[in-house]
Design an enzyme around this catalytic site. Sequence first.
Site, mmCIF file in Angstrom:
data_model
loop_
_atom_site.group_PDB
_atom_site.id
_atom_site.type_symbol
_atom_site.label_atom_id
_atom_site.label_comp_id
_atom_site.label_asym_id
_atom_site.label_seq_id
_atom_site.Cartn_x
_atom_site.Cartn_y
_atom_site.Cartn_z
ATOM 1 C CE1 TYR A 188 -0.175 2.597 3.847
ATOM 2 C CE2 TYR A 188 0.664 0.470 4.588
ATOM 3 C CZ TYR A 188 0.483 1.828 4.802
ATOM 4 O OH TYR A 188 0.949 2.423 5.940
ATOM 5 C CG PHE A 203 -3.576 -2.424 10.152
ATOM 6 C CD1 PHE A 203 -4.522 -3.409 10.390
ATOM 7 C CD2 PHE A 203 -2.699 -2.599 9.080
ATOM 8 C CE1 PHE A 203 -4.586 -4.550 9.591
ATOM 9 C CE2 PHE A 203 -2.755 -3.721 8.280
ATOM 10 C CZ PHE A 203 -3.695 -4.705 8.536
ATOM 11 C CG ASP A 204 0.722 0.839 8.857
ATOM 12 O OD1 ASP A 204 -0.515 0.815 8.924
ATOM 13 O OD2 ASP A 204 1.351 1.266 7.878
ATOM 14 C CB THR A 205 2.625 0.137 15.042
ATOM 15 O OG1 THR A 205 2.920 1.419 14.478
ATOM 16 C CG2 THR A 205 3.574 -0.147 16.188
#
Length: 395
Positions: A110, A202-204
Site C-alpha cells: 500500500y 494497524f501498521d505498527t
Amino acid sequence: MTKQREQLATRRPIDVDPRAPVLDLVVPVFNEEAELERSVRRLHAHLHAGFPYPFRITVADNASTDATPRIAARLARELPEAQWLRLEQKGRGRALRAAWSRSSAPVLAYVDVDLSTELAALLPLVAPLISGHSDLAIGTRLAPGSRVIRGPKREFISRGYNTLLRSTLAVGFSDAQCGFKAVRRDVAERLVPLVRDEEWFFDTELLVIAERAGLRIHEVPVDWVDDPDSRVDILATALADLRGIARIGTALARGTLPSDAARPGLLPQLLRFALVGALSTLAHLLLYTALRPATGAQAANALALLVCAVANTAANRRFAFGLRGRDGALRHQARGLLVFALGLTLTSGALATLHLTTLDASPRTELAVLVAANLTATLLRFLLFRAWVFRKGAR
C-alpha cells in the site's frame, strides 16, 4: 487452535504468472476527491513505465462522503489495471484488511494517496518479497540513505514515536509509520487476522507481531516529501498510538501476543536448528581440541560445551524459534543451561565409558565418541527446546 498453529512454509521465490497480477497495490482513501485522480494516474503511469511485473491498483475507499467514490469508480472503468473497493466504516487498517484479504496477488502493498514517498523505491520494496529474501518490506525515512523534507514538528513526532517503540516494545525496525509497505500474501493470511487495530496503529501492530514471530522485515530507505495538506489528526492519532503501544506492551508482558501462528513451522525450525547445531558442534570440537592439552578431557569438554550452549540457545531462540527482544531471554537461557546439563551428562558419560573400556584411547577416538554423543544430545536438545524451553506461554 489447530488452525491457528498452522505454520508458514519455508520462504521460496514467488512463481510469476504473466497473466495475473503479481503486485496488488492498495491506496486507502477517505475524502480525497482533490488528490485521488492525480495520484492514481501518476501511480499507474509509473508502474506501466518501469515495473517489470503485472500489477493491479486497488483504491480502498473507507466511508468517504465527498466525490471520492465516483472518481474511484471512473478510474476503475478507464484504467484496466485499476479497481476500487467501498467500505462503509472509516479506518486505514480496516481498508487494508479488506483489500488484502480479498486479493489473490502474491505480493500485497500500500501507498498513501499523497504519494509523499518517491515511487522509485517501489521496485526495491517488493523485489525482496518476490525473490524469497524477506517476508515483509517497509519504507523508512529514518535510516541512512533516506532523504526527507518535512517540518520540525512532524520530524519530532515521527522520531519520538519510533524511539518510544524501540524503548518500550524493543522493536528492531526503524520506521513504523511510513505509508509505504509490502507483505507476501502467504504471510498476510496468517498475520492480518492477528491484528486487532483497524486504524493508524494497524501498521505498527502488524510489524510487532511479524518481528516477534521471527519473520524477516526488509527496510528500504526512501526519499519522502511531507504533504502540507495532510488530513491526519495528529493529536487523535498520537493518543490512539499510545493506547496501542500500551495494549501490545501488556500482551507482551503477559505472553499473550498472538504471534505463534506466524512463527516458523516444524520443518523450518528443524532445518535452522540443524544449521545452528552443526556450527555449534564444530565450535565445540575446536574448543575441546584447544583446551584439552591444558585441562584434560573432561574439563575441556565441560568448558567447551558451556560456551557453545549459551551461544546455541541464543542463536536458536532467534533463528530457529523466531523469538526476538529481551522478553523471556533470561528464562530461556536458564532452561537452556538445564538442557546443557543433560548434554554434558550424556557426552561426559560417553567419554567416561570410553576411558573405562579403552585405557589408551587416542584423541581421534575421543573425538569420534564425542561426535556420536553430541548428535544424540542435539536431538534431545531440539525436542526439549520445542516442547519446553521455547514453548508458547511457558513460564
